[in-house]
Design an enzyme around this catalytic site. Sequence first.
Site, PDB file in Angstrom:
ATOM      1  N   ARG A  91       0.843  -1.194   0.000  1.00 61.08           N
ATOM      2  CA  ARG A  91       0.000   0.000   0.000  1.00 61.08           C
ATOM      3  C   ARG A  91       0.876   1.240   0.000  1.00 61.08           C
ATOM      4  O   ARG A  91       1.803   1.375   0.780  1.00 61.08           O
ATOM      5  CB  ARG A  91      -0.904   0.012   1.242  1.00 61.08           C
ATOM      6  N   ARG A 100      -6.361   1.131  -4.355  1.00 57.60           N
ATOM      7  CA  ARG A 100      -5.611   0.661  -3.198  1.00 57.60           C
ATOM      8  C   ARG A 100      -5.288  -0.818  -3.308  1.00 57.60           C
ATOM      9  O   ARG A 100      -6.177  -1.624  -3.549  1.00 57.60           O
ATOM     10  CB  ARG A 100      -6.432   0.869  -1.926  1.00 57.60           C
ATOM     11  N   ASP A 103      -6.621  -1.629   1.913  1.00 55.67           N
ATOM     12  CA  ASP A 103      -7.090  -0.531   2.748  1.00 55.67           C
ATOM     13  C   ASP A 103      -7.678  -1.146   4.009  1.00 55.67           C
ATOM     14  O   ASP A 103      -8.633  -1.922   3.933  1.00 55.67           O
ATOM     15  CB  ASP A 103      -8.145   0.278   1.990  1.00 55.67           C
ATOM     16  N   ASP A 105      -9.164  -0.104   7.718  1.00 59.73           N
ATOM     17  CA  ASP A 105      -9.631   0.996   8.561  1.00 59.73           C
ATOM     18  C   ASP A 105     -10.134   0.477   9.896  1.00 59.73           C
ATOM     19  O   ASP A 105     -10.979  -0.425   9.944  1.00 59.73           O
ATOM     20  CB  ASP A 105     -10.779   1.758   7.882  1.00 59.73           C
TER      21      ASP A 105
END
Length: 191
Positions: A91, A100, A103, A105
């Site tokens: 990344r 991406r 990713d 989160d």
Amino acid sequence: MSKNNTKKILIAIGSNLSNDLQESYNLVSDAIKTFNSETIKDIKISKFYETPAFPPGSGPNFINCVISGNTSLLPNELLNQLHLIEEDFGRTRIKRWGQRTLDIDLIDFDNIIFPNNTYVNEWLNMPLDMQKVKIPEQLILPHPRIQDRPFVLIPLIDVAPHWKHPLLNETPQEMLNKLNPELSIGISQFA
């Protein structure tokens, strides 16, 4: 927070590496396998979903899922571990909301509001055009865009249907019900 106490966490994971959805699926699956018992325990994985890139036109479709689990790490320690995993999978953070490799989160950490209600509410209420250019200077919990993203809410329902947003006091289904149904067009179970 004592490091001996485990905290409930929710993490969204996605990839839109290429038009080959199987490749993105494999990346997400492999990333989940890198979580070890030192980082995250009791992992529960949602179904995997194919979702259009957001904002529209920003790249190939994503493969997304959400995991729940427990950690004894502090929020910033966990976030650092997640960023290291993203880097290990190639990344790079060149373009906000761009294509991406991976990713990851942190979307909730034991229902805490961090750094404070005022800052989180500022991000919750930020117009989309500002979100596209402004980058948070620190960790925000819960993630300020959960309520706007069906690609997070739909898999979140799989692993934490009764979880309530600590500020909005709504379940994932209640937040999803408030969204324009057109935002969920194109989201389908992948595997």
